[in-house]
Design an enzyme around this catalytic site. Sequence first.
Site, PDB file in Angstrom:
ATOM      1  N   HIS A  20       0.875  -1.176   0.000  1.00 13.85           N
ATOM      2  CA  HIS A  20       0.000   0.000   0.000  1.00 13.85           C
ATOM      3  C   HIS A  20       0.908   1.220   0.000  1.00 13.85           C
ATOM      4  CE1 HIS A  20      -2.586  -2.825   2.341  1.00 13.85           C
ATOM      5  NE2 HIS A  20      -3.587  -2.195   1.783  1.00 13.85           N
ATOM      6  N   ASP A  32       2.204   1.859   3.427  1.00 14.58           N
ATOM      7  CA  ASP A  32       3.152   0.873   4.003  1.00 14.58           C
ATOM      8  C   ASP A  32       4.572   1.305   3.684  1.00 14.58           C
ATOM      9  OD1 ASP A  32       0.906  -0.748   4.364  1.00 14.58           O
ATOM     10  OD2 ASP A  32       1.358  -2.009   2.623  1.00 14.58           O
ATOM     11  N   MET A  69       2.049  -6.285  -7.600  1.00 17.98           N
ATOM     12  CA  MET A  69       0.774  -5.631  -7.282  1.00 17.98           C
ATOM     13  C   MET A  69       1.012  -4.464  -6.337  1.00 17.98           C
ATOM     14  SD  MET A  69      -1.536  -5.478  -4.503  1.00 17.98           S
ATOM     15  CE  MET A  69      -2.159  -6.880  -3.570  1.00 17.98           C
ATOM     16  N   GLU A  99     -11.505  -6.187  -4.376  1.00 19.74           N
ATOM     17  CA  GLU A  99     -11.537  -7.160  -3.276  1.00 19.74           C
ATOM     18  C   GLU A  99     -12.736  -6.898  -2.372  1.00 19.74           C
ATOM     19  OE1 GLU A  99      -7.883  -7.336  -1.091  1.00 19.74           O
ATOM     20  OE2 GLU A  99      -8.790  -8.450   0.569  1.00 19.74           O
ATOM     21  N   LYS A 157     -15.321  -7.680   0.934  1.00 19.42           N
ATOM     22  CA  LYS A 157     -15.353  -8.138   2.326  1.00 19.42           C
ATOM     23  C   LYS A 157     -16.722  -7.729   2.879  1.00 19.42           C
ATOM     24  CE  LYS A 157     -12.672  -7.868   6.607  1.00 19.42           C
ATOM     25  NZ  LYS A 157     -11.513  -7.259   7.293  1.00 19.42           N
ATOM     26  N   GLU A 185     -10.552 -13.014  -1.405  1.00 19.53           N
ATOM     27  CA  GLU A 185      -9.757 -13.434  -0.237  1.00 19.53           C
ATOM     28  C   GLU A 185     -10.509 -14.523   0.517  1.00 19.53           C
ATOM     29  OE1 GLU A 185      -7.788 -10.602   2.364  1.00 19.53           O
ATOM     30  OE2 GLU A 185      -8.502 -11.730   4.114  1.00 19.53           O
ATOM     31  N   HIS A 230     -12.406 -13.463   3.686  1.00 19.83           N
ATOM     32  CA  HIS A 230     -13.555 -12.580   3.495  1.00 19.83           C
ATOM     33  C   HIS A 230     -14.784 -13.340   3.035  1.00 19.83           C
ATOM     34  CE1 HIS A 230     -10.577  -8.992   2.948  1.00 19.83           C
ATOM     35  NE2 HIS A 230     -10.455  -9.604   4.104  1.00 19.83           N
ATOM     36  N   ASP A 237      -6.077 -13.474  -2.766  1.00 26.13           N
ATOM     37  CA  ASP A 237      -5.531 -13.325  -1.415  1.00 26.13           C
ATOM     38  C   ASP A 237      -5.758 -14.625  -0.653  1.00 26.13           C
ATOM     39  OD1 ASP A 237      -4.656 -10.782  -1.851  1.00 26.13           O
ATOM     40  OD2 ASP A 237      -6.044  -9.797  -0.475  1.00 26.13           O
ATOM     41  N   ASP A 251     -12.184 -11.196  10.970  1.00 27.22           N
ATOM     42  CA  ASP A 251     -11.203 -11.449   9.900  1.00 27.22           C
ATOM     43  C   ASP A 251      -9.882 -11.893  10.529  1.00 27.22           C
ATOM     44  OD1 ASP A 251     -10.022 -11.413   7.387  1.00 27.22           O
ATOM     45  OD2 ASP A 251      -9.541  -9.291   7.485  1.00 27.22           O
ATOM     46  N   ASP A 281      -7.247 -13.729   9.090  1.00 26.30           N
ATOM     47  CA  ASP A 281      -6.020 -13.656   8.277  1.00 26.30           C
ATOM     48  C   ASP A 281      -4.943 -14.640   8.729  1.00 26.30           C
ATOM     49  OD1 ASP A 281      -7.103 -11.638   6.676  1.00 26.30           O
ATOM     50  OD2 ASP A 281      -6.199 -10.016   7.841  1.00 26.30           O
ATOM     51  N   ASP A 325      -2.253 -13.000   1.919  1.00 24.64           N
ATOM     52  CA  ASP A 325      -2.683 -11.820   2.680  1.00 24.64           C
ATOM     53  C   ASP A 325      -3.042 -12.281   4.083  1.00 24.64           C
ATOM     54  OD1 ASP A 325      -3.388  -9.363   3.484  1.00 24.64           O
ATOM     55  OD2 ASP A 325      -5.283  -9.268   2.412  1.00 24.64           O
TER      56      ASP A 325
HETATM   57  C1  GLT Z   1      -6.012  -5.040   4.636  1.00 21.95           C
HETATM   58  C2  GLT Z   1      -7.138  -5.992   4.309  1.00 21.95           C
HETATM   59  C3  GLT Z   1      -6.788  -6.886   3.193  1.00 21.95           C
HETATM   60  C4  GLT Z   1      -6.593  -6.173   1.893  1.00 21.95           C
HETATM   61  C5  GLT Z   1      -5.438  -5.269   1.899  1.00 21.95           C
HETATM   62  C6  GLT Z   1      -5.409  -4.479   0.615  1.00 21.95           C
HETATM   63  S1  GLT Z   1      -5.327  -4.293   3.289  1.00 21.95           S
HETATM   64  O1  GLT Z   1      -5.014  -5.703   5.313  1.00 21.95           O
HETATM   65  O2  GLT Z   1      -7.460  -6.748   5.464  1.00 21.95           O
HETATM   66  O3  GLT Z   1      -7.705  -7.908   3.027  1.00 21.95           O
HETATM   67  O4  GLT Z   1      -6.303  -7.139   0.921  1.00 21.95           O
HETATM   68  O5  GLT Z   1      -5.864  -3.189   0.745  1.00 21.95           O
HETATM   69 MN    MN Z   2      -8.565 -10.384   5.553  1.00 21.19          MN
HETATM   70 MN    MN Z   3      -6.959  -9.122   1.353  1.00 19.34          MN
END
Ligand code: GLT
Ligand code: MN
Ligand code: MN
Length: 388
Positions: A55, A58, A89, A182, A184, A218, A221, A246, A256, A258, A288
């Site tokens: 980003h 970042d 990306m 993306e 969510k 993702e 998500h 992702d 979430d 991750d 991700d």
């Molecule tokens: C953030 C989010 C991710 C996205 C990223 C891209 S940022 O961490 O939770 O799922 O992919 O903006």
């Molecule tokens: Mn996520």
């Molecule tokens: Mn993501």
Amino acid sequence: MTEYLPKPEHKFTFGLWTVGNTGRDPFGEPTRAKKSPVEIVHLLAEVGAWGVNFHDDDLIPINATPSERATIIKDFKKALADTGLVVPMATTNLFGDPIFKDGAFTSNDPKVRAYALQKVMTNIDLGVELGAKVYVFWGGREGTETDASKDPITSTKRMREAMNYLCEYVKDQKYDLKFALEAKPNEPRGDIYNATTGHMLGFIATLDHPEMVGVNPEVAHEHMAGLNFTHNVAQALDAGKLFHIDLNDQSFGRFDQDYRFGMVNQKAAFFLVKLLEDNKYDGSRHFDAHAYRTEDYEGVKNFARGCMRTYLILKEKAARWNADKEIQGILAEVNADDGSMNKFMGKYSTDKAKALKQQVFDRPAIAARGLDYERLDQLTVEILLGVR
Ligand code: GLT
Ligand code: MN
Ligand code: MN
């Protein structure tokens, strides 16, 4: 292939924000010291990743002066050159700064919407300069807590206007860049617009340049929405819209998380990897995800290595599944086709329809046939458990 070592052809990538995650959560302070982008690039090279995504914020703090910005970019480029890592990306942080508290492209404030466009264009320039071919949009704040605050149709129109504007910008600059949206369903907003990959696909079809825009699904998500990730990715692949992915993991019904890829649901991860590999998906395999808050940077490396290793193990399992005679025998049987229905089906004709309406089917006989899916699934499980 017993070493399961990552190679460039696997296209494994991580974001600066993933292995750079310091363990801060809504209830606690960071548990790991912050690493610079240069240090993160070296960490990723050490574990064998192919690429690093970022980003804008970042890499370059939002308040950086032009000369600070230039130094950071120079150092980052040097780290890329020293390690051989690529930047496939880039994306924009349209959620962290308080200005985005009510969204970016869907904010009610035109100054916020204009600033969001400016922030994206500035980072598109940098992403392209660093080699990015895909630009991700995750609209974490594009939603509401109360629907008294925004008209959802107006929000959709604003989102469309922004994407159309940015597509034109890319064309105007003659950049070789595609967008990946993306979805969510919620978090950090109470509800986020275009909540799933399916919604995104529907939205993309309404844009001025739909060919420039695909999706970045993702795992976590779609699982938050209670959906089958593999089915959603398959729909995107079928539509020619899987521009990025992702990978991570997630327990159903939770925030979430991750998690490391394959950490929660190895069977779902297996069918996903099989789908990507069988269909020769050739984009980045982007993880991700982030390490548990309990970990130091050795743990972070174990996390990153684990994502890639699990992917490669599952890839091998998928090849084993495809080569398994018993499994393929069941599939051949359930897909058997003597051609007797061809005269009714396929491309429509008036005659086919007329004939089909006359045809008499022996419903009970057709329904009585067992499909052997219990055995098929058990064989799958035994491959996954390593006894087959
Ligand atoms: C953030 C989010 C991710 C996205 C990223 C891209 S940022 O961490 O939770 O799922 O992919 O903006
Ligand atoms: Mn996520
Ligand atoms: Mn993501």
